[in-house]
Design a protein around this motif. Structure first.
Motif, PDB file in Angstrom:
ATOM      1  N   TRP A  32      -1.721   7.020  -3.544  1.00  0.00           N
ATOM      2  CA  TRP A  32      -2.326   6.783  -4.853  1.00  0.00           C
ATOM      3  C   TRP A  32      -1.767   7.761  -5.872  1.00  0.00           C
ATOM      4  O   TRP A  32      -1.522   8.936  -5.568  1.00  0.00           O
TER       5      TRP A  32
ATOM      6  N   GLY B 235       0.825  -1.196   0.000  1.00  0.00           N
ATOM      7  CA  GLY B 235       0.000   0.000   0.000  1.00  0.00           C
ATOM      8  C   GLY B 235       0.858   1.244   0.000  1.00  0.00           C
ATOM      9  O   GLY B 235       2.073   1.188   0.181  1.00  0.00           O
TER      10      GLY B 235
ATOM     11  N   SER C  24      -4.858  10.814  -1.342  1.00  0.00           N
ATOM     12  CA  SER C  24      -5.485   9.512  -1.573  1.00  0.00           C
ATOM     13  C   SER C  24      -4.475   8.392  -1.348  1.00  0.00           C
ATOM     14  O   SER C  24      -3.290   8.534  -1.640  1.00  0.00           O
ATOM     15  N   GLU C  25      -4.989   7.273  -0.828  1.00  0.00           N
ATOM     16  CA  GLU C  25      -4.145   6.116  -0.534  1.00  0.00           C
ATOM     17  C   GLU C  25      -4.707   4.880  -1.222  1.00  0.00           C
ATOM     18  O   GLU C  25      -5.862   4.851  -1.621  1.00  0.00           O
ATOM     19  N   TRP C  26      -3.883   3.853  -1.318  1.00  0.00           N
ATOM     20  CA  TRP C  26      -4.308   2.576  -1.881  1.00  0.00           C
ATOM     21  C   TRP C  26      -3.708   1.446  -1.054  1.00  0.00           C
ATOM     22  O   TRP C  26      -2.732   1.619  -0.341  1.00  0.00           O
ATOM     23  N   SER C  27      -4.330   0.285  -1.166  1.00  0.00           N
ATOM     24  CA  SER C  27      -3.776  -0.922  -0.561  1.00  0.00           C
ATOM     25  C   SER C  27      -4.271  -2.115  -1.369  1.00  0.00           C
ATOM     26  O   SER C  27      -5.263  -2.030  -2.085  1.00  0.00           O
TER      27      SER C  27
ATOM     28  N   LYS D 190      -7.933  -1.783  -2.759  1.00  0.00           N
ATOM     29  CA  LYS D 190      -8.755  -0.711  -2.188  1.00  0.00           C
ATOM     30  C   LYS D 190      -8.119   0.639  -2.483  1.00  0.00           C
ATOM     31  O   LYS D 190      -6.894   0.765  -2.475  1.00  0.00           O
ATOM     32  N   ARG D 191      -8.970   1.631  -2.713  1.00  0.00           N
ATOM     33  CA  ARG D 191      -8.529   3.022  -2.843  1.00  0.00           C
ATOM     34  C   ARG D 191      -9.295   3.847  -1.826  1.00  0.00           C
ATOM     35  O   ARG D 191     -10.508   3.701  -1.698  1.00  0.00           O
ATOM     36  N   LYS D 192      -8.583   4.697  -1.119  1.00  0.00           N
ATOM     37  CA  LYS D 192      -9.198   5.546  -0.097  1.00  0.00           C
ATOM     38  C   LYS D 192      -9.002   6.997  -0.531  1.00  0.00           C
ATOM     39  O   LYS D 192      -7.878   7.499  -0.546  1.00  0.00           O
ATOM     40  N   PHE D 193     -10.119   7.631  -0.910  1.00  0.00           N
ATOM     41  CA  PHE D 193     -10.059   9.012  -1.367  1.00  0.00           C
ATOM     42  C   PHE D 193     -10.582   9.927  -0.274  1.00  0.00           C
ATOM     43  O   PHE D 193     -11.662   9.702   0.265  1.00  0.00           O
ATOM     44  N   GLY D 194      -9.835  10.960   0.046  1.00  0.00           N
ATOM     45  CA  GLY D 194     -10.250  11.915   1.062  1.00  0.00           C
ATOM     46  C   GLY D 194     -10.473  13.283   0.450  1.00  0.00           C
ATOM     47  O   GLY D 194      -9.834  13.648  -0.536  1.00  0.00           O
TER      48      GLY D 194
END
Length: 128
Positions: free
Chosen positions: A59, A56, A113-116, A104-108
């Motif tokens: 992004w 992770g 943004s992060e991914w794992s 998974k993508r985590k958009f704030g």
């Protein structure tokens, strides 16, 4: 980002190390039950190993061009994980044996943004 020289991760011939803040290689050996009526306690034998790389980081669009085709049209590809550097480096290679899972993508709204995700790895690696 991972420290320089700690690790490199190549997926489908593309180095994705710069997009990884974390990477973990997990190997689990299956436990085969062998207890019988003469046993005085639970008995087991080792089975086959299962390998997985969990990863992770931050992004980026460039990462999207590497990962998304493998997610949208799942296929096995080559993964190469190198731990260490120079004479101390250990290279694990799964030729046409890796596929992306648990992506998974985590958009704030204000945060970066992060991914794992994970790479399930088929068969034993070639280690050099």
């Amino acid at each position: 980002m991972l420290g320089a020289g700690n690790l490199t991760l190549v997926l489908n011939s593309v180095d994705i190390t710069q997009y990884c803040n974390t990477a973990e290689l997990e190997t689990v050996v299956a436990e085969l039950e062998k207890t019988n009526f003469a046993s005085t306690g639970n008995e087991s034998d080792p089975g086959m190993p299962t390998h997985k790389i969990t990863m992770g980081g931050l992004w980026a669009k460039a990462l999207n061009t590497v990962i998304m085709p493998l997610v949208n049209s799942p296929t096995k590809t080559t993964a190469v994980l190198t731990a260490g550097s120079g004479a101390s480096a250990v290279v694990h290679t799964w030729t046409n044996g890796a596929f992306v899972t648990n992506f998974k993508r985590k958009f704030g709204a204000t945060a970066q943004s992060e991914w794992s995700g994970a790479l399930n790895l088929s068969g034993a690696p070639t280690i050099s």
